[in-house]
Design an enzyme around this catalytic site. Structure first.
Site, PDB file in Angstrom:
ATOM      1  N   GLU A 163       0.872  -1.178   0.000  1.00  0.00           N
ATOM      2  CA  GLU A 163       0.000   0.000   0.000  1.00  0.00           C
ATOM      3  C   GLU A 163       0.907   1.227   0.000  1.00  0.00           C
ATOM      4  O   GLU A 163       1.468   1.600   1.032  1.00  0.00           O
ATOM      5  CB  GLU A 163      -0.930  -0.010   1.229  1.00  0.00           C
ATOM      6  CG  GLU A 163      -1.909  -1.177   1.263  1.00  0.00           C
ATOM      7  CD  GLU A 163      -3.026  -1.066   0.232  1.00  0.00           C
ATOM      8  OE1 GLU A 163      -2.942  -0.228  -0.683  1.00  0.00           O
ATOM      9  OE2 GLU A 163      -3.995  -1.835   0.335  1.00  0.00           O
TER      10      GLU A 163
ATOM     11  N   CYS B 145      -2.259   9.382   2.721  1.00  0.00           N
ATOM     12  CA  CYS B 145      -1.787   8.863   1.432  1.00  0.00           C
ATOM     13  C   CYS B 145      -2.795   9.080   0.307  1.00  0.00           C
ATOM     14  O   CYS B 145      -2.416   9.094  -0.860  1.00  0.00           O
ATOM     15  CB  CYS B 145      -1.434   7.380   1.549  1.00  0.00           C
ATOM     16  SG  CYS B 145      -2.796   6.352   2.140  1.00  0.00           S
TER      17      CYS B 145
END
Length: 468
Positions: A209, A243
């Site tokens: 990720e 993010c």
């Protein structure tokens, strides 16, 4: 290797079959729920100490969204674990064909610092639900959250099967030398490559990720005030250290002129005339990160904000206008409370701009015309997409969360977490008798056998007929 004994101990526990029964998995998941309930105040205090995270934001992301994942998993686990029976051909009609949901074994989860509880617990929930033994490594950057995980989480989970490792870069490198059955890493693309290279030595599958520069296209046809609020919220939530935050805005020069006063108004509405005094605006996690973000403020011109305080690691909610693609703010993921605006002529130019760069973790598009939003969706590629808002797609356990290309590999959330940590094992259980039915496949071969074999094994295209 300093971690070889720990990995061996967990592997022995996994091989004993202890983690496989549903009752065991449920008990461990319920223990995680107690951890979130009983240590709520500790979590809020630790994240506030680490990065000035407002308690509202900390509760929403680190506790509420984790509990949603947990309850969704507990509500559905018995169904997810069941064998999945599949279609059969003519030859296997009397047999049993199914997918068995097997755990991988000993799993390593490496968590980042920006959401130090959420981004550790959410993959852990999936790994436990799938029946694995797990080593979790919290980020060393957020010291208070790391200590909380190391000292408290182990009091709730079965220490034979679950362990917390506190480690810096050198120790993590040694940890990665061990053979794991699955590695789940959240962090930067540069470290993701290191993790993937270490995993490759043992042919260990990975989920990565990662981050990226998430574009936000704003068309000329939109409600400017609503866009400004939603973009400002997504960019400045957690002081921009998210993010999936919108990393930069693409819009026409006319829309830039309209957005500026609307963004200024939204920032004042959210954080008051001096955001540094607001209890609802966080701080940068460390000195190194503070200096890196501050250096990006030379891009374009500072239209809103721009104030900094190194002692407090405070960077004001900042909007940069007339930013060029060659400016420093466009060369790396910002990961801070700075929003560059890049002027484009139209939607086509915005799409070309997005497609000329690595695939991001998220793409955002704002327009009152749904055709414009759909065009951006259809003509681009990204880990996730959200039309007319920011961040909100991550709140749904029913949607997969993950990157593509430079922004990551694999996915999780809800059932996708369970599937990520599960080996889908194809199984066929045949009848011991009826051997005459197998004669077609045995030598000696003949054209007659091949014809009959084709008739019993062939999958035909639907809607097509064969003339005999």
């Amino acid at each position: 290797n300093p971690y070889a004994g720990l990995v061996s101990r967990l592997r022995a526990a996994w091989l004993s079959g202890k983690t496989r029964p549903m009752e065991y998995r449920v008990a461990q998941l319920e223990a995680l729920g107690r951890f979130l309930d009983e240590k709520k105040q500790d979590i809020l205090e630790a994240t506030a100490a680490d990065m000035g995270k407002p308690s509202f934001e900390a509760y929403f992301t680190e506790i509420l969204l984790c509990k949603n994942e947990l309850n969704d998993t507990l509500n559905n686990l018995s169904r997810w674990m069941k064998d999945e029976h599949v279609d059969k051909n003519l030859v296997t009609q009397l047999d049993s064909a199914f997918i068995r949901k097997d755990p991988y074994g000993v799993v390593l989860i490496i968590a980042p610092w920006n959401y130090p509880i959420h981004l550790l617990l959410v993959p852990l929930i999936g790994a436990i639900a799938a029946g694995n033994c797990v080593i979790v490594k919290p980020s060393e950057t957020t010291k208070n959250s790391e200590r909380l995980i190391a000292e408290m989480l182990t009091c709730y989970l079965d220490n034979d099967c679950f362990a917390v490792v506190t480690a810096g870069v050198q120790e993590t490198t040694r940890l990665l030398e061990n053979k794991f059955d699955y590695i789940f890493y959240t962090g930067s693309p540069s470290v993701g490559r290191i993790v993937m290279a270490a995993a490759a030595k043992h042919l260990t599958p990975v989920t990565l990720e990662l981050g990226g520069k998430n574009p936000c296209y704003v068309s000329d046809a939109c409600d400017v005030q609503n866009v400004a609020r939603r973009v400002a919220w997504g960019r400045f939530f957690n002081a921009g250290q998210t993010c999936i935050a919108p990393d930069y805005v693409l819009c026409s020069v006319e829309m830039q002129e309209k957005l500026m006063p609307a963004l200024r108004e939204a920032i004042t509405e959210f954080f008051g005339p001096n955001p540094q005094e607001s209890p609802d605006f966080g701080r940068i996690v460390g000195d190194k990160q503070f200096r890196r973000i501050r250096a990006l403020l030379c891009s374009g011109r500072v239209a809103i904000g721009g104030q900094t305080d190194e002692k407090e690691r405070y960077i004001a909610p900042t909007v940069l206008a007339d930013v060029l693609p060659s400016d420093p703010a466009m060369q790396e993921e910002i990961f801070g409370p700075v929003l560059p605006i890049v002027v484009v002529a139209n939607m086509d130019e915005a799409i070309d701009f997005i497609n000329a760069r690595p695939q991001p973790l998220a793409i955002y598009a704002f327009s009152c015309d749904s055709k414009v939003v759909n065009q951006v969706l259809e003509r681009t590629s990204s880990g996730g997409f959200c039309g007319n808002d920011t961040l909100m797609h991550v709140t749904l356990t029913s949607l997969p969360f993950g990157g593509i290309g430079n922004s990551g590999l694999g996915m999780h959330h809800g059932k996708f977490s369970f599937d990520t940590f599960t080996h889908h094992r194809g199984c066929l259980h045949r009848n011991m008798g009826l051997e005459a039915l197998n004669a077609l496949r045995y030598p000696p071969y003949s054209q007659q056998k091949l014809g009959l074999l084709t008739a019993t094994f062939e999958i035909k295209r639907k809607g097509m007929c064969t003339l005999l």
